[in-house]
Design a protein around this motif. Structure first.
Motif, PDB file in Angstrom:
ATOM      1  N   VAL A 167      98.829  10.184  37.311  1.00  0.00           N
ATOM      2  CA  VAL A 167      98.488  11.058  36.184  1.00  0.00           C
ATOM      3  C   VAL A 167      99.166  10.634  34.894  1.00  0.00           C
ATOM      4  CG1 VAL A 167      98.041  13.030  37.695  1.00  0.00           C
ATOM      5  CG2 VAL A 167     100.338  12.691  36.769  1.00  0.00           C
ATOM      6  N   GLY A 168      99.957   9.551  34.940  1.00  0.00           N
ATOM      7  CA  GLY A 168     100.631   9.097  33.728  1.00  0.00           C
ATOM      8  C   GLY A 168     101.548  10.156  33.140  1.00  0.00           C
ATOM      9  N   ALA A 169     102.314  10.832  34.006  1.00  0.00           N
ATOM     10  CA  ALA A 169     103.134  11.963  33.572  1.00  0.00           C
ATOM     11  C   ALA A 169     104.265  11.544  32.634  1.00  0.00           C
ATOM     12  CB  ALA A 169     103.728  12.664  34.792  1.00  0.00           C
ATOM     13  N   VAL A 170     104.631  12.453  31.753  1.00  0.00           N
ATOM     14  CA  VAL A 170     105.798  12.292  30.882  1.00  0.00           C
ATOM     15  C   VAL A 170     106.988  12.937  31.591  1.00  0.00           C
ATOM     16  CG1 VAL A 170     106.836  12.902  28.664  1.00  0.00           C
ATOM     17  CG2 VAL A 170     104.415  12.250  28.785  1.00  0.00           C
ATOM     18  N   VAL A 171     108.143  12.276  31.580  1.00  0.00           N
ATOM     19  CA  VAL A 171     109.323  12.789  32.280  1.00  0.00           C
ATOM     20  C   VAL A 171     110.455  13.065  31.295  1.00  0.00           C
ATOM     21  CG1 VAL A 171     108.741  11.711  34.473  1.00  0.00           C
ATOM     22  CG2 VAL A 171     110.087  10.432  32.803  1.00  0.00           C
ATOM     23  N   PRO A 172     111.383  13.977  31.642  1.00  0.00           N
ATOM     24  CA  PRO A 172     112.481  14.344  30.749  1.00  0.00           C
ATOM     25  C   PRO A 172     113.434  13.176  30.481  1.00  0.00           C
ATOM     26  CG  PRO A 172     112.209  15.974  32.496  1.00  0.00           C
ATOM     27  CD  PRO A 172     111.377  14.793  32.875  1.00  0.00           C
ATOM     28  N   GLY A 173     114.054  13.181  29.309  1.00  0.00           N
ATOM     29  CA  GLY A 173     114.964  12.111  28.918  1.00  0.00           C
ATOM     30  C   GLY A 173     116.220  12.050  29.750  1.00  0.00           C
ATOM     31  N   ARG A 174     116.661  13.173  30.322  1.00  0.00           N
ATOM     32  CA  ARG A 174     117.915  13.191  31.082  1.00  0.00           C
ATOM     33  C   ARG A 174     117.728  12.904  32.569  1.00  0.00           C
ATOM     34  NH1 ARG A 174     122.628  16.769  28.635  1.00  0.00           N
ATOM     35  NH2 ARG A 174     122.148  16.527  26.424  1.00  0.00           N
ATOM     36  N   SER A 175     116.519  12.699  33.009  1.00  0.00           N
ATOM     37  CA  SER A 175     116.261  12.427  34.421  1.00  0.00           C
ATOM     38  C   SER A 175     116.669  10.999  34.770  1.00  0.00           C
ATOM     39  CB  SER A 175     114.780  12.625  34.733  1.00  0.00           C
ATOM     40  OG  SER A 175     114.447  12.080  35.992  1.00  0.00           O
ATOM     41  N   THR A 176     117.534  10.835  35.783  1.00  0.00           N
ATOM     42  CA  THR A 176     117.905   9.492  36.216  1.00  0.00           C
ATOM     43  C   THR A 176     116.885   8.921  37.191  1.00  0.00           C
ATOM     44  OG1 THR A 176     119.314  10.441  37.959  1.00  0.00           O
ATOM     45  CG2 THR A 176     120.378   9.811  35.884  1.00  0.00           C
ATOM     46  N   GLY A 177     115.986   9.759  37.700  1.00  0.00           N
ATOM     47  CA  GLY A 177     114.955   9.286  38.611  1.00  0.00           C
ATOM     48  C   GLY A 177     113.719   8.767  37.901  1.00  0.00           C
ATOM     49  N   ALA A 178     113.441   9.306  36.715  1.00  0.00           N
ATOM     50  CA  ALA A 178     112.286   8.902  35.892  1.00  0.00           C
ATOM     51  C   ALA A 178     110.967   9.045  36.645  1.00  0.00           C
ATOM     52  CB  ALA A 178     112.458   7.479  35.374  1.00  0.00           C
ATOM     53  N   ARG A 179     110.868  10.051  37.513  1.00  0.00           N
ATOM     54  CA  ARG A 179     109.636  10.283  38.264  1.00  0.00           C
ATOM     55  C   ARG A 179     109.199  11.737  38.103  1.00  0.00           C
ATOM     56  NH1 ARG A 179     112.346   6.700  41.913  1.00  0.00           N
ATOM     57  NH2 ARG A 179     111.094   4.808  42.221  1.00  0.00           N
ATOM     58  N   CYS A 180     107.892  11.930  38.094  1.00  0.00           N
ATOM     59  CA  CYS A 180     107.348  13.281  38.115  1.00  0.00           C
ATOM     60  C   CYS A 180     107.546  13.848  39.522  1.00  0.00           C
ATOM     61  CB  CYS A 180     105.865  13.257  37.745  1.00  0.00           C
ATOM     62  SG  CYS A 180     104.803  12.461  38.974  1.00  0.00           S
ATOM     63  N   PRO A 181     107.400  15.149  39.722  1.00  0.00           N
ATOM     64  CA  PRO A 181     107.643  15.737  41.047  1.00  0.00           C
ATOM     65  C   PRO A 181     106.832  15.105  42.171  1.00  0.00           C
ATOM     66  CG  PRO A 181     107.561  17.460  39.390  1.00  0.00           C
ATOM     67  CD  PRO A 181     107.169  16.191  38.698  1.00  0.00           C
ATOM     68  N   GLU A 182     105.551  14.795  41.918  1.00  0.00           N
ATOM     69  CA  GLU A 182     104.713  14.225  42.971  1.00  0.00           C
ATOM     70  C   GLU A 182     105.179  12.831  43.365  1.00  0.00           C
ATOM     71  OE1 GLU A 182     102.346  15.516  44.860  1.00  0.00           O
ATOM     72  OE2 GLU A 182     102.790  17.431  43.899  1.00  0.00           O
ATOM     73  N   CYS A 183     105.499  11.990  42.392  1.00  0.00           N
ATOM     74  CA  CYS A 183     105.958  10.636  42.688  1.00  0.00           C
ATOM     75  C   CYS A 183     107.347  10.662  43.326  1.00  0.00           C
ATOM     76  CB  CYS A 183     105.968   9.785  41.422  1.00  0.00           C
ATOM     77  SG  CYS A 183     104.307   9.308  40.852  1.00  0.00           S
ATOM     78  N   ALA A 184     108.170  11.617  42.932  1.00  0.00           N
ATOM     79  CA  ALA A 184     109.495  11.740  43.535  1.00  0.00           C
ATOM     80  C   ALA A 184     109.387  12.092  45.012  1.00  0.00           C
ATOM     81  CB  ALA A 184     110.316  12.801  42.794  1.00  0.00           C
ATOM     82  N   ARG A 185     108.460  12.977  45.358  1.00  0.00           N
ATOM     83  CA  ARG A 185     108.255  13.350  46.761  1.00  0.00           C
ATOM     84  C   ARG A 185     107.759  12.158  47.577  1.00  0.00           C
ATOM     85  NH1 ARG A 185     107.050  18.621  44.761  1.00  0.00           N
ATOM     86  NH2 ARG A 185     104.908  18.035  44.219  1.00  0.00           N
TER      87      ARG A 185
END
Length: 304
Positions: free
Chosen positions: A56-74
């Protein structure tokens, strides 16, 4: 299409920053003493999972060290050894003991084929191997040590960063690891070790020179850490060390955003905060992104 940062990896020759544009990947070798400077552009995009682009080409928060949206993180977590989701992994694993500073020793496991890469990724100042064997035997040994000696399997990065400026000249850096190894081996007499785990002879591996931590001490020690990148924000300085995912930059007359305090000294930038950003060269130097006061494919050179 812009080049986006994919983070830092530790190769045989040292640290390399990764980049991707579409299906093309490349790397920038990092050299201590070099001047680095870049500016973040646009929005920070999700890096996807397991080599796949975020659908989905999601935008992620600047402070996230994972740099993944919830679906990709799962999806990424679903195929993780650390999450105990692949217990039938047929590869040989190793149990390691790692030291990050006084009183900071941990136990962990890594695939034998990766060698010491995992220890470099974590910023282990000193480490030693304990044993090798099947995944579940190594996992069982890790749990036994945690229960018997209260040894953690994780240490927060903030604690590691806070002590790095005073480690390069410290005598006896490997003593805590050696002591834990002796106590762990003594457990064999109690039958606590899995039979399928092969004990390895102890050798302390010191990574201070590899990380360049003497440069951090010479520059006055670590004082500041970047908390996030922002669109239009720039980071620049002289690279004095790289430990784990962290770049240590000697900065003069910075212009920090946030509390208005200007960083002057060694600033740590966690490269996990860089992933997903389009970064362009910026030679202005200094730092004008938010910081926190800690006291309180192929390799291509010269991308920056």
């Amino acid at each position: 299409m812009a080049w986006r940062c994919t983070g830092l990896r530790w190769g045989d020759e040292g640290p390399v920053l990764g980049w991707r544009r579409g299906g093309v990947a490349r790397g920038s070798a990092l050299a201590y003493g070099a001047e680095l400077g870049f500016r973040a552009v646009g929005e920070r995009g999700c890096v996807g999972a397991r080599g796949n682009v975020c659908p989905v080409g999601a935008v992620v928060p600047g402070r996230s060290t994972g740099a993944r949206c919830p679906e990709c993180a799962r999806l990424d977590r679903a195929h993780s050894v650390a999450a105990d989701t692949i217990a039938d992994d047929p590869r040989t694993y190793r149990v390691y003991l790692a030291w990050f500073g006084p009183g900071m020793v941990k136990v962990g496991i890594t695939a034998e084929e990766r060698g010491a890469a995992r220890l470099r990724e974590q910023g282990a100042v000193v480490f030693g191997w304990l044993g090798r064997g099947p995944l579940m035997a190594c996992r069982r040994t890790e749990e036994v040590l945690r229960a018997a000696f209260g040894v953690p399997d994780r240490i927060p990065y903030a604690r590691k960063r806070a002590v790095r400026g005073a480690l390069s000249g410290m005598e006896g850096r490997g003593e805590e690891v050696a002591g834990l190894y002796r106590r762990a081996v003594a457990l064999t007499e109690t039958g606590a070790w899995p039979e399928s785990l092969e004990r390895l002879p102890f050798e302390a591996v010191d990574q201070v020179a590899l990380f360049g931590l003497g440069g951090v001490e010479a520059a006055g020690g670590v004082r500041w850490a970047v908390t996030e990148l922002v669109a239009g924000g720039a980071v620049g300085g002289r690279l004095v060390a790289v430990a784990g995912p962290d770049l240590h930059l000697a900065v003069v007359d910075g212009e920090a955003a946030g509390d208005g305090t200007a960083p002057d000294g060694v600033v740590v930038l966690d490269t996990r905060l860089m992933t997903g950003w389009e970064l362009v060269a910026d030679a202005r130097g200094g730092v004008d992104v938010p910081v926190v006061d800690l006291g309180a494919g192929g390799v291509q050179d010269g991308l920056f």
